[in-house]
Design a protein around this motif. Structure first.
Motif, PDB file in Angstrom:
ATOM      1  N   SER A 135      -5.127  -5.195 -10.924  1.00 31.96           N
ATOM      2  CA  SER A 135      -6.214  -6.147 -10.632  1.00 31.96           C
ATOM      3  C   SER A 135      -6.177  -6.676  -9.202  1.00 31.96           C
ATOM      4  N   SER A 136      -4.996  -6.992  -8.704  1.00 33.51           N
ATOM      5  CA  SER A 136      -4.884  -7.638  -7.397  1.00 33.51           C
ATOM      6  C   SER A 136      -4.842  -6.673  -6.233  1.00 33.51           C
ATOM      7  N   HIS A 137      -4.429  -5.435  -6.497  1.00 35.28           N
ATOM      8  CA  HIS A 137      -4.308  -4.471  -5.415  1.00 35.28           C
ATOM      9  C   HIS A 137      -5.277  -3.306  -5.546  1.00 35.28           C
ATOM     10  N   TRP A 138      -5.125  -2.529  -6.601  1.00 37.29           N
ATOM     11  CA  TRP A 138      -5.823  -1.250  -6.649  1.00 37.29           C
ATOM     12  C   TRP A 138      -7.297  -1.353  -7.025  1.00 37.29           C
ATOM     13  N   ALA A 139      -7.672  -2.253  -7.895  1.00 32.23           N
ATOM     14  CA  ALA A 139      -9.074  -2.358  -8.294  1.00 32.23           C
ATOM     15  C   ALA A 139      -9.969  -2.794  -7.139  1.00 32.23           C
ATOM     16  N   SER A 140      -9.380  -3.469  -6.158  1.00 34.43           N
ATOM     17  CA  SER A 140     -10.150  -3.925  -4.999  1.00 34.43           C
ATOM     18  C   SER A 140      -9.752  -3.192  -3.721  1.00 34.43           C
ATOM     19  N   TYR A 141      -9.025  -2.109  -3.862  1.00 29.32           N
ATOM     20  CA  TYR A 141      -8.521  -1.349  -2.716  1.00 29.32           C
ATOM     21  C   TYR A 141      -9.688  -0.719  -1.967  1.00 29.32           C
ATOM     22  N   PRO A 151       0.841  -1.210   0.000  1.00 26.75           N
ATOM     23  CA  PRO A 151       0.000   0.000   0.000  1.00 26.75           C
ATOM     24  C   PRO A 151       0.868   1.249   0.000  1.00 26.75           C
ATOM     25  N   ASP A 152       0.309   2.371  -0.394  1.00 28.42           N
ATOM     26  CA  ASP A 152       1.070   3.607  -0.418  1.00 28.42           C
ATOM     27  C   ASP A 152       1.373   4.044   1.023  1.00 28.42           C
ATOM     28  N   TYR A 153       2.639   4.336   1.282  1.00 32.05           N
ATOM     29  CA  TYR A 153       3.074   4.656   2.646  1.00 32.05           C
ATOM     30  C   TYR A 153       2.355   5.881   3.204  1.00 32.05           C
ATOM     31  N   TYR A 154       2.214   6.906   2.387  1.00 27.62           N
ATOM     32  CA  TYR A 154       1.673   8.174   2.885  1.00 27.62           C
ATOM     33  C   TYR A 154       0.146   8.244   2.830  1.00 27.62           C
ATOM     34  N   GLY A 205     -12.562   6.295   2.111  1.00 26.01           N
ATOM     35  CA  GLY A 205     -13.593   6.224   1.083  1.00 26.01           C
ATOM     36  C   GLY A 205     -14.101   7.582   0.638  1.00 26.01           C
ATOM     37  N   LEU A 206     -13.398   8.651   1.010  1.00 25.96           N
ATOM     38  CA  LEU A 206     -13.856  10.010   0.729  1.00 25.96           C
ATOM     39  C   LEU A 206     -13.307  10.579  -0.573  1.00 25.96           C
ATOM     40  N   PHE A 207     -12.397   9.852  -1.205  1.00 25.84           N
ATOM     41  CA  PHE A 207     -11.758  10.371  -2.414  1.00 25.84           C
ATOM     42  C   PHE A 207     -12.572  10.005  -3.650  1.00 25.84           C
ATOM     43  N   ASP A 208     -12.939  11.025  -4.404  1.00 28.11           N
ATOM     44  CA  ASP A 208     -13.696  10.799  -5.641  1.00 28.11           C
ATOM     45  C   ASP A 208     -12.833  10.133  -6.698  1.00 28.11           C
ATOM     46  N   TYR A 209     -11.552  10.537  -6.751  1.00 24.56           N
ATOM     47  CA  TYR A 209     -10.665  10.058  -7.798  1.00 24.56           C
ATOM     48  C   TYR A 209      -9.337   9.620  -7.165  1.00 24.56           C
ATOM     49  N   VAL A 210      -8.869   8.457  -7.564  1.00 26.94           N
ATOM     50  CA  VAL A 210      -7.547   7.985  -7.141  1.00 26.94           C
ATOM     51  C   VAL A 210      -6.754   7.669  -8.399  1.00 26.94           C
ATOM     52  N   TRP A 211      -5.771   8.552  -8.709  1.00 31.29           N
ATOM     53  CA  TRP A 211      -4.945   8.324  -9.893  1.00 31.29           C
ATOM     54  C   TRP A 211      -3.599   7.758  -9.454  1.00 31.29           C
ATOM     55  N   VAL A 212      -3.467   6.445  -9.599  1.00 31.02           N
ATOM     56  CA  VAL A 212      -2.292   5.725  -9.120  1.00 31.02           C
ATOM     57  C   VAL A 212      -1.133   5.934 -10.087  1.00 31.02           C
ATOM     58  N   GLN A 213       0.036   6.224  -9.543  1.00 35.67           N
ATOM     59  CA  GLN A 213       1.222   6.481 -10.362  1.00 35.67           C
ATOM     60  C   GLN A 213       1.896   5.157 -10.743  1.00 35.67           C
ATOM     61  N   TYR A 229     -12.836  -3.092 -15.478  1.00 35.05           N
ATOM     62  CA  TYR A 229     -13.101  -3.039 -14.044  1.00 35.05           C
ATOM     63  C   TYR A 229     -14.139  -1.966 -13.733  1.00 35.05           C
ATOM     64  N   PRO A 230     -15.090  -2.268 -12.860  1.00 33.81           N
ATOM     65  CA  PRO A 230     -16.218  -1.351 -12.642  1.00 33.81           C
ATOM     66  C   PRO A 230     -15.843   0.010 -12.075  1.00 33.81           C
ATOM     67  N   ASN A 231     -14.717   0.103 -11.359  1.00 30.40           N
ATOM     68  CA  ASN A 231     -14.331   1.402 -10.801  1.00 30.40           C
ATOM     69  C   ASN A 231     -13.283   2.127 -11.660  1.00 30.40           C
ATOM     70  N   TYR A 232     -13.074   1.642 -12.873  1.00 28.01           N
ATOM     71  CA  TYR A 232     -12.183   2.349 -13.809  1.00 28.01           C
ATOM     72  C   TYR A 232     -12.687   3.777 -14.024  1.00 28.01           C
TER      73      TYR A 232
END
Length: 324
Positions: free
Chosen positions: A225-231, A184-187, A195-203, A270-273
């Motif tokens: 698929s294994s981490h972020w789509a189900s985060y 997971p991202d350290y910061y 769950g308050l973030f509308d958009y999560v743009w993963v680097q 993925y549904p949250n794309y």
């Protein structure tokens, strides 16, 4: 290769013009960052491209622990007075582009109460509140982006909670985050899990264990698929990429043809794309234009001739526009 890329750009120009007009809160889109290069053109120039749905102003630094927050827009304006950007922000918003303020630097939040104070400062100086000295003039930004890669990670979740409390039925305070793809991202882990973030743009760049590399997308696909789509807490998930090889010294650049043919068909399943984030406006010469129709192909569905004749009924088949 160059000839194929030029053919691709020519073929999708008319599609891009139509897709730039289709802006919906539910549609996938393209995000970028602006403000870190003096010769990247104006903010309004970036929005005139009609390829961006979200633009993050980078960055506001030095916040928390009694620090005086400071705008660092790389010489575009004086840190204490960037009111000249007010009209440009409004021009972007009039095009349907959300403009957010990105928090960078090294946060130093000392407590939940400190986080509330910073949230109050952000609301009154950049969002819908009131202040005698608003650094961006009377422009009201659409939200706050968390682009944290240093400093203290404590209480960033409290900052997100405090900011979200300023949302009303008339005006929502949008929140976005730009975590590293390493999971997971350290910061930002605790903040995203609210769950308050509308958009999560993963680097998915400058991170070899989870990025596209040497023609191989396996690490990226696994991370997505294994981490972020189900985060937990991720509402809309964006594929963060460099807009050119120079934008990411440690790798992760994906040629647009490869993105269109191989990567987007996978992540769109993925549904949250939510779309694609590009780092950044300075490095984006034709990249966003090339990928725009394919980021959200559901809005486009016809051939070029039919589109010009009856754009409201378009349903573009993307395969017919990808050079084989």
């Amino acid at each position: 290769m160059a000839r194929c890329f030029r053919s691709l750009l020519i073929a999708i120009t008319s599609l891009w013009m139509l897709s730039s007009l289709i802006r919906s809160s539910d549609a996938a889109g393209i995000a970028t960052y602006w403000g870190q290069h003096t010769d990247e053109g104006s903010l309004e120039d970036a929005c005139r491209r009609n390829t961006y749905d979200y633009v993050n102003l980078a960055f506001l630094i030095n916040f928390g622990g009694g620090q005086t927050p400071e705008l660092n827009l790389a010489g575009h304006c004086e840190p204490s007075d960037c009111s000249s950007l007010s009209s440009e922000i409004k021009a972007c918003q009039s095009r349907g582009t959300q403009v957010l303020l990105s928090l960078g630097g090294a946060p130093n939040l000392s407590s939940a109460d400190d986080a509330k104070e910073v949230a109050s400062y952000l609301y009154n100086n950049f969002l819908g509140g009131e202040s005698e000295n608003r650094p961006l003039g009377d422009a009201v930004l659409d939200g706050i982006d968390f682009h944290i890669q240093g400093g203290k990670r404590d209480f960033l979740d409290d900052l997100a909670k405090a900011l979200s409390e300023y949302s009303t039925s008339e005006r929502r305070v949008h929140l976005s985050a730009a975590p590293q793809c390493f999971y997971p991202d350290y910061y930002l882990d605790a903040a995203i899990r609210t769950g308050l973030f509308d958009y999560v743009w993963v680097q998915f760049y400058n991170n070899p264990p989870c990025q596209y590399s040497m023609g191989n997308a396996n690490n990226l696909f696994y991370s997505w698929s294994s981490h972020w789509a189900s985060y937990p807490g991720v509402n809309k998930l964006f594929l963060g990429l460099p807009a050119s090889p120079e934008a990411a010294p440690s790798g992760g650049y994906i040629p647009p043809q490869v993105l269109i043919r191989e990567i987007l068909p996978y992540v769109r399943g993925y549904p949250n794309y939510g779309g694609v984030m590009l780092w950044n406006a300075f490095y984006d010469e034709n990249y966003s234009q090339a990928i725009r129709p394919y980021v959200n192909p559901e809005t486009l569905a016809c051939d070029r001739k039919s589109m010009l004749k009856s754009p409201s009924n378009c349903d573009i088949k993307i395969k017919s526009y990808v050079t084989k």
